[in-house]
Design an enzyme around this catalytic site. Structure first.
Site, PDB file in Angstrom:
ATOM      1  N   SER A  54       0.827  -1.220   0.000  1.00  0.00           N
ATOM      2  CA  SER A  54       0.000   0.000   0.000  1.00  0.00           C
ATOM      3  C   SER A  54       0.853   1.258   0.000  1.00  0.00           C
ATOM      4  O   SER A  54       1.963   1.278   0.540  1.00  0.00           O
ATOM      5  CB  SER A  54      -0.900   0.031   1.233  1.00  0.00           C
ATOM      6  OG  SER A  54      -1.817  -1.015   1.200  1.00  0.00           O
ATOM      7  N   SER A  86       3.340  -3.567   8.760  1.00  0.00           N
ATOM      8  CA  SER A  86       3.600  -4.129  10.092  1.00  0.00           C
ATOM      9  C   SER A  86       5.027  -4.645  10.152  1.00  0.00           C
ATOM     10  O   SER A  86       5.519  -5.172   9.160  1.00  0.00           O
ATOM     11  CB  SER A  86       2.681  -5.320  10.395  1.00  0.00           C
ATOM     12  OG  SER A  86       1.409  -5.103   9.904  1.00  0.00           O
ATOM     13  N   GLU A 169      -2.342 -14.548   1.710  1.00  0.00           N
ATOM     14  CA  GLU A 169      -2.625 -13.740   2.894  1.00  0.00           C
ATOM     15  C   GLU A 169      -4.027 -14.057   3.405  1.00  0.00           C
ATOM     16  O   GLU A 169      -4.231 -14.329   4.579  1.00  0.00           O
ATOM     17  CB  GLU A 169      -2.519 -12.247   2.539  1.00  0.00           C
ATOM     18  CG  GLU A 169      -2.890 -11.345   3.710  1.00  0.00           C
ATOM     19  CD  GLU A 169      -2.732  -9.863   3.401  1.00  0.00           C
ATOM     20  OE1 GLU A 169      -2.896  -9.491   2.224  1.00  0.00           O
ATOM     21  OE2 GLU A 169      -2.450  -9.100   4.334  1.00  0.00           O
ATOM     22  N   GLU A 287     -15.241  -3.976   0.647  1.00  0.00           N
ATOM     23  CA  GLU A 287     -15.816  -3.641  -0.662  1.00  0.00           C
ATOM     24  C   GLU A 287     -15.063  -4.376  -1.784  1.00  0.00           C
ATOM     25  O   GLU A 287     -15.685  -4.921  -2.701  1.00  0.00           O
ATOM     26  CB  GLU A 287     -15.753  -2.125  -0.893  1.00  0.00           C
ATOM     27  CG  GLU A 287     -16.711  -1.305  -0.023  1.00  0.00           C
ATOM     28  CD  GLU A 287     -16.256  -1.138   1.422  1.00  0.00           C
ATOM     29  OE1 GLU A 287     -15.107  -1.516   1.753  1.00  0.00           O
ATOM     30  OE2 GLU A 287     -17.054  -0.622   2.234  1.00  0.00           O
TER      31      GLU A 287
END
Lengths: 304, 349
Positions: A54, A86, A169, A287
């Site tokens: 991201s 993370s 994931e 979404e």
């Protein structure tokens, strides 16, 4: 194993990105040299991994990443910013999705790199969240050099490689998610036993959440049977992540209804309730997951 | 994402799917349900010939000697095609109460049964389509002749009646009556969950076909997320309910102590999923979905009936919570779920 650790309320395994994401992706797309270099230390947790997907401008629309990797001879030079990483503050390695060919068609200019987090030109800054904690980090790359041999799956093949990572994931984390939810339900039931008056008013909701947890757990086992049969997680794994995130949000809210003074911060459930708001955003927003299920599982026409 | 059923179980499922689709297509359903007697009694002979009435009846009595997992496979398929006939009443409800002679009569199609569980309510499903009714109370189980007044059910495929009288031959008493009653209830709830899942799946498929083919504003309506995302939620709910229903079926087949908890959990989740899938299907089909001609209202009425019969979803959720809260604190969370293994291939009952 992830399910058992989570059920036992063990702290999140520090090698979780390596085991659940980097490892399976290297197995699927790596060269023999890459496999023998990275896999042993992932298994032993001798090296910690983080994920750089991201960006501030690229969340759900991951193909629009702008962190630039410019090939100069045998070296990529990185410039840009990643976010929501993370373990970046302690990681030795990063699975990084970069833009290597700005002129290429969408999905074709992306490359997947294995980046040494100790390289010069990398800065990690903690990012404070609504809980007050800083579990996540921003990573800044300034003229960071990465040898071309660190490409996973080929230059321009980054999108397909990243999709493997995301599939794993959602699928392999399914078990740690359902295991953690089971542990949370156990705590909620103990709380309800300590607060019989409140619990008596809420049996419908308590029953609903336990049933949902049980259904998720059973469905994760069904998905595993699918994985064992085909060797590859199916998009069905998305349903577990989608349903789990909404379950966890309701469970943490319900637990606070059982507390004697829900207006006070109890230091546990309040934190979990706030933290749970990220569940429907991280690892694919609800979404996006609904789009994936609509298109790839249910065969509905593409909305984008 | 199917279960690891054994090859034989898969074959049974495929056989049931193709037989029922050929014999009870949606196009035949309206004519069958809207005319007297509301079902096809000759189909019962066919079910007997297929061996589906005696799936769990011992081979020595003319049955197949299999278990509840195989019956569960059939119940899901019967729910999918909305079969109007007393299969659920006879096989899922009544069987545990019957002695050898009566089991043999069920297996060969000579006798149809329904059942009444507990003191209230006093409504018997399919009363006018069966010969006998098992009346189970806490201290005794009776075989009562099926005569009484018929009432108007919310689901025309599941007529409901009230018995004239409740005396008859004793089938069991004392601890045996308790055991029979518990097993009948677990089988009923799980059967309802399986029927609900089967019907909900069919209705979802109809919605998806419509969303792919119906065009408005020049595009198939399934492209719009306001249409597609609620269908995704129905799909997720059905998949989760299916896992619970298979778990409950496996628990019953294996005689597992969690059978009662699993049956309540499955019933609560599946009935709710089916009602919502039908409501979403009617909405997705728009005006077409609101017509008598559309099959959707038939599935909706069945789902509403399932939601009421044997206790509502809310009642079962509360029952699940109360069961868990009565367990010792350390065991409350772990024990039931720790036992939540799925059927191995071929795990019959």
């Amino acid at each position: 194993m992830l399910e058992e650790l989570a059920r036992a309320n063990a702290p999140q395994h520090i090698g979780v990105i390596g085991l659940g994401m980097a490892g399976p992706t290297i197995i699927a797309h790596g060269t023999e040299a890459q496999k023998s270099r990275y896999l042993p230390s992932i298994l032993s947790a001798g090296e910690i991994w983080c994920q750089g997907f991201s960006e501030p401008g690229s969340g759900s629309d991951l193909a629009s990443v702008r962190t630039r990797a410019e090939l100069r001879g045998d070296t990529f030079v990185l410039n840009g910013q990643k976010v929501w990483s993370s373990y970046a503050q302690i990681a030795d390695w990063c699975i990084l999705l970069v833009q290597s060919d700005p002129g290429a068609a969408r999905y074709q200019g992306l490359t997947f790199l294995l980046v040494d987090m100790h390289s010069p030109g990398i800065e990690v800054r903690p990012l404070r969240q609504i809980t007050g904690d800083a579990d996540f980090n921003e990573i800044f790359f300034t003229d960071t050099e990465v040898p071309k041999a660190q490409v996973l799956g080929g230059i321009g093949q980054g999108w397909a490689v990243a999709m493997t990572t995301l599939l794993h994931e959602r699928a392999t984390f399914g078990f740690s998610l359902t295991g953690a939810l089971e542990a949370a339900l156990g705590q909620l039931l103990r709380l309800a036993q300590d607060q019989p008056a409140q619990a008596a008013r809420l049996t419908d909701a308590i029953g609903r959440e336990w049933i949902q947890m049980q259904a998720l757990k059973l469905t994760a086992h069904r998905a595993l049977a699918q994985l064992a049969a085909s060797g590859r997680p199916g998009p069905e794994g998305s349903i577990i992540k989608l349903a789990w995130s909404e379950s966890n949000q309701r469970v943490t809210k319900l637990a606070r209804e059982l507390l004697p003074d829900p207006i006070l911060d109890d230091g546990h459930w309040y934190y979990l309730q706030l933290r749970s708001r990220a569940n429907s955003i991280e690892a694919g927003t609800s979404e996006i997951l609904r789009n994936i299920i609509a298109e790839r599982v249910l065969g509905l026409p593409r909305s984008r | 994402m199917d279960f690891s059923f054994s090859p034989e179980q898969r074959e049974l499922q495929a056989q049931a799917r193709s037989f029922l689709e050929a014999r009870f297509p949606l196009s035949r359903l309206a004519q069958l349900i809207d005319s007297e007697p509301g079902w096809d009694p000759s189909s019962w002979t066919e079910l007997a010939e297929l061996g589906w009435l005696g799936v769990s009846v011992p081979e020595s009595l003319g049955g197949a000697g299999l278990g509840f997992v195989e019956e569960a496979i059939l119940l899901e398929e019967f729910g999918r095609c909305l079969y109007p006939g007393p299969y659920l009443a006879t096989v899922a409800m009544a069987l545990p109460a019957l002695d050898d002679a009566r089991l043999a009569e069920v297996a060969n199609g000579k006798a149809r049964w329904s059942a009444l569980l507990g003191p209230a309510p006093d409504l018997v499903p399919d009363l006018n389509r069966v010969d006998w009714v098992v009346v189970a109370s806490e201290d005794q189980v009776l075989a009562v002749e099926a005569t009484g007044e018929m009432l108007t059910s919310i689901d025309p495929t599941r007529p409901m009646g009230r018995l004239d009288q409740v005396s008859g031959e004793l089938l069991g008493k004392g601890q045996e009556a308790v055991r029979i009653g518990r097993l009948m209830r677990e089988r009923l709830l799980t059967a309802l969950a399986l029927e609900a899942v089967g019907g909900a799946q069919r209705v979802l498929e109809l919605s998806l076909e419509h969303a792919r083919s119906r065009e408005q504003f020049g595009k198939p309506i399934g492209i719009y997320q306001a249409v597609s995302h609620p269908l995704v939620d129905c799909y997720v709910e059905i998949e989760l309910a299916r896992s619970l229903a298979y778990w409950a079926a496996w628990c019953i087949g294996a005689g597992h102590e969690d059978a009662s908890l699993a049956a309540s959990a499955a019933k609560a989740a599946a009935a709710g999923a089916a009602v919502r899938a039908c409501e979403r299907a009617i909405q997705t089909h728009g005006g077409l979905g609101f017509t008598w001609e559309s099959p959707l209202h038939r599935y909706y009425k069945r789902a509403l009936w399932i939601e009421r019969f044997g206790g509502t979803s809310a009642e079962h959720r509360s029952r699940v919570a109360e069961t868990l809260l009565q367990r010792p604190p350390t065991a409350a969370a772990a024990s039931a779920s720790g036992a939540a293994v799925l059927p191995e291939a071929g795990a019959g009952g």
